[in-house]
Design a protein around this motif. Structure first.
Motif, short mmCIF file in Angstrom:
data_model
loop_
_atom_site.label_atom_id
_atom_site.label_comp_id
_atom_site.label_asym_id
_atom_site.label_seq_id
_atom_site.Cartn_x
_atom_site.Cartn_y
_atom_site.Cartn_z
N GLY A 138 -18.05 9.81 -16.19
CA GLY A 138 -18.93 9.97 -15.04
C GLY A 138 -18.19 9.65 -13.74
N GLY A 139 -18.94 9.12 -12.77
CA GLY A 139 -18.36 8.81 -11.47
C GLY A 139 -17.33 7.71 -11.50
N GLY A 140 -17.26 6.96 -12.59
CA GLY A 140 -16.27 5.89 -12.70
C GLY A 140 -14.84 6.40 -12.65
N ALA A 141 -14.63 7.71 -12.94
CA ALA A 141 -13.28 8.27 -12.90
C ALA A 141 -12.71 8.22 -11.49
N PHE A 142 -13.55 8.49 -10.47
CA PHE A 142 -13.06 8.45 -9.10
C PHE A 142 -12.70 7.02 -8.69
N THR A 143 -13.51 6.07 -9.12
CA THR A 143 -13.20 4.66 -8.83
C THR A 143 -11.88 4.26 -9.47
N ALA A 144 -11.67 4.71 -10.71
CA ALA A 144 -10.44 4.39 -11.42
C ALA A 144 -9.22 4.99 -10.73
N LEU A 145 -9.34 6.22 -10.24
CA LEU A 145 -8.21 6.85 -9.55
C LEU A 145 -7.88 6.12 -8.26
N GLY A 146 -8.91 5.71 -7.52
CA GLY A 146 -8.67 4.94 -6.30
C GLY A 146 -8.01 3.60 -6.60
N HIS A 147 -8.47 2.96 -7.64
CA HIS A 147 -7.90 1.68 -8.07
C HIS A 147 -6.43 1.86 -8.47
N TYR A 148 -6.14 2.95 -9.17
CA TYR A 148 -4.77 3.25 -9.59
C TYR A 148 -3.86 3.45 -8.37
N VAL A 149 -4.30 4.27 -7.43
CA VAL A 149 -3.48 4.58 -6.25
C VAL A 149 -3.16 3.30 -5.47
N LEU A 150 -4.16 2.45 -5.26
CA LEU A 150 -3.94 1.22 -4.49
C LEU A 150 -3.02 0.26 -5.24
N SER A 151 -3.18 0.17 -6.56
CA SER A 151 -2.37 -0.76 -7.35
C SER A 151 -0.90 -0.36 -7.34
N VAL A 152 -0.63 0.93 -7.57
CA VAL A 152 0.75 1.41 -7.60
C VAL A 152 1.38 1.32 -6.21
N THR A 153 0.60 1.66 -5.19
CA THR A 153 1.11 1.58 -3.82
C THR A 153 1.47 0.16 -3.44
N ALA A 154 0.73 -0.81 -3.95
CA ALA A 154 1.02 -2.22 -3.65
C ALA A 154 2.40 -2.62 -4.14
N MET A 155 2.84 -2.08 -5.27
CA MET A 155 4.18 -2.40 -5.78
C MET A 155 5.25 -1.78 -4.89
N GLY A 156 4.96 -0.61 -4.35
CA GLY A 156 5.91 0.01 -3.41
C GLY A 156 6.01 -0.76 -2.12
N LEU A 172 -1.87 -8.62 -10.86
CA LEU A 172 -2.78 -7.87 -9.99
C LEU A 172 -3.93 -7.27 -10.80
N LEU A 173 -3.61 -6.72 -11.98
CA LEU A 173 -4.64 -6.10 -12.81
C LEU A 173 -5.54 -7.13 -13.48
N ASP A 174 -5.04 -8.36 -13.63
CA ASP A 174 -5.91 -9.45 -14.09
C ASP A 174 -6.91 -9.84 -13.01
N ALA A 175 -6.41 -9.91 -11.76
CA ALA A 175 -7.27 -10.29 -10.64
C ALA A 175 -8.26 -9.18 -10.28
N PHE A 176 -7.78 -7.93 -10.36
CA PHE A 176 -8.63 -6.77 -10.05
C PHE A 176 -8.56 -5.80 -11.23
N PRO A 177 -9.39 -6.04 -12.25
CA PRO A 177 -9.28 -5.26 -13.50
C PRO A 177 -9.53 -3.77 -13.30
N VAL A 178 -9.02 -3.00 -14.26
CA VAL A 178 -9.26 -1.57 -14.27
C VAL A 178 -10.76 -1.30 -14.36
N PRO A 179 -11.31 -0.42 -13.53
CA PRO A 179 -12.76 -0.17 -13.53
C PRO A 179 -13.26 0.35 -14.87
N GLU A 180 -14.53 0.09 -15.13
CA GLU A 180 -15.15 0.62 -16.35
C GLU A 180 -15.15 2.14 -16.32
N GLY A 181 -14.97 2.71 -17.47
CA GLY A 181 -14.93 4.17 -17.57
C GLY A 181 -13.55 4.74 -17.45
#
Length: 428
Positions: free
Chosen positions: A230-248, A119-128
């Motif tokens: 910068g603002g990339g932190a919010f994108t990273a947190l959203g990406h994290y939440v969706l990725s972990v939730t997908a495993m659940g 999943l992280l290969d297909a949708f990489p961790v956002p920059e920042g």
């Protein structure tokens, strides 16, 4: 997080630990405010001392959080594993229930170990997002080789292993220790369990005090992340939440498969029966609060009252179906942040550690269980634990999936156990 509260059953009453309430919403607000303040500070040219002060405060809070992990995990492993062994002695129903639980934890961990990197290969961790590793020492995060991993399974000095936070030999030692306790005379086992009970309570009080000031520590850490990313932190947190939730989500789907396959329950019938319990789970984020609704769902499915009244309360105590999958997902996400590839042998170790920790966990508040359950997995796999201090602030969002998956799986396991008991009675 592992639900807001999970009670002890009558059988497990002597293993109950202190209850601690934590400022979850306030911690989440501190994360957002800290990130915004850091972004604004970087844009306005805030003085360097502001970032240095924030790093000092955040670093001290982070180290205070880390210092409790080893003794608390030791106490919880012993208490939880003894509790599970005693439950297995109750009878056939308990043993079948535990077999299904173990299979679910191992299966969830194996799925995450394969699916999360893909999943992280297909949708990489956002920059920042790398700014979340700002508090990580430079020498942390080296994944051991296969031979080093095999050699590390047994330590000649358990105290040295604890000092080095070597989770693999520590976990193996305390698993054997818990099994040995159940073979001792009652008076000796009670004294040892009393010691670990007291140790667990002391550590919970300390970590409770540390987490009580979590808004301060999280704000300080988030400020540094905001300055760097910068603002990339919010994108990273959203990406994290969706990725972990997908495993659940995999565990949620697996619950329906177990109900249909092992429980021989029609999918639509099961979905309709479990829906009220799921509604309570989402509104309360608590397996305990969902217990009456789960018992009602079991009744709607026509399951034996005796089976439901035994399996469901015990499941609420010792079974968190989504834990292995979602806890490992957090670890793999941090590994991606750090640019670490996890070898096969280390992945297998992670699955086993995640399953043992999940099955042996006793009742804990969510923020504590997040750190205590995921920290040992990361340490065993050579993954930095520092980002957990910030990720715990947003775990209230993936916790919706945790509770939903746990409640649904509890009802599914009850249907599977009830079917197995019925078939064994017919065969007899």
């Amino acid at each position: 997080m592992q639900d807001k509260d999970n009670p002890g059953s009558a059988e497990a009453g002597r293993f109950a630990l202190v209850s601690i309430r934590l400022p979850v919403a306030l911690t989440f607000a501190a994360l957002i405010i800290g990130l915004v303040a850091g972004i604004a500070g970087a844009a306005l040219g805030a003085p360097a001392w502001a970032s240095e002060l924030a790093a000092l405060i955040g670093g001290l809070w982070l180290r205070a959080l880390q210092m409790t992990i080893i003794p608390l995990v030791a106490a919880l492993l012993v208490l939880g594993l003894v509790q599970m062994i005693l439950a297995a002695r109750v009878g056939t129903v308990a043993r079948r229930m535990l077999l299904i639980m173990i299979a679910v934890q191992l299966g969830g961990g194996a799925f995450t170990s394969l699916a999360m990197p893909a999943l992280l290969d297909a949708f990489p961790v956002p920059e920042g997002a790398g700014a979340f590793l700002a508090q990580t020492p430079a020498n942390v995060g080296a994944v051991p080789g296969v031979l080093d991993f095999m050699a590390s399974l047994v330590s000649p000095n358990i105290f040295a292993a604890a000092a080095e936070t070597a989770m693999l030999p520590l976990t193996l030692f305390f698993v054997m220790f818990a099994v040995a306790i159940t073979r001792l005379p009652a008076d000796q086992s009670d004294r040892l369990l009393g010691f670990f009970h007291a140790l667990g309570n002391v550590m919970l009080l300390i970590i409770g005090w540390v987490l009580a000031i979590a808004p301060v520590g999280v704000f300080a850490l988030a400020f540094g992340v905001g300055v760097q990313s910068g603002g990339g932190a919010f994108t990273a947190l959203g990406h994290y939440v969706l990725s972990v939730t997908a495993m659940g989500t995999f565990i949620l789907v697996l619950a329906y498969a177990i109900a249909a396959g092992l429980g021989r329950t029609g999918l639509m019938r099961f979905a309709g029966a479990v829906l009220p319990a799921q509604a309570v789970a989402l509104s309360t984020q608590s397996s305990l609060a969902s217990l009456p609704a789960m018992l009602d769902s079991a009744g709607r499915l026509g399951l034996k009252v005796s089976t439901a009244e035994f399996v469901l309360p015990l499941a609420v105590v010792i079974f968190r179906a989504t834990s292995s999958a979602m806890n490992l997902a957090v670890v793999y996400y941090i590994a991606a942040l750090a640019g670490i590839e996890v070898p096969f042998a280390i992945a297998v170790a992670g699955i086993l550690i995640a399953s043992i920790i999940s099955l042996s966990a006793v009742s804990l508040p969510g923020s504590i269980s997040f750190v205590v359950s995921i920290g040992p997995i990361a340490l065993a796999m050579g993954i930095p634990v520092e980002p957990l201090a910030l990720l715990v602030a947003v775990e209230m969002l993936p916790d919706l999936m945790r509770t939903l998956g746990n409640v649904t799986m509890n009802v599914a396991v009850t249907s599977a156990v009830d079917r197995a008991v019925s078939e064994s009675h017919q065969a007899a």
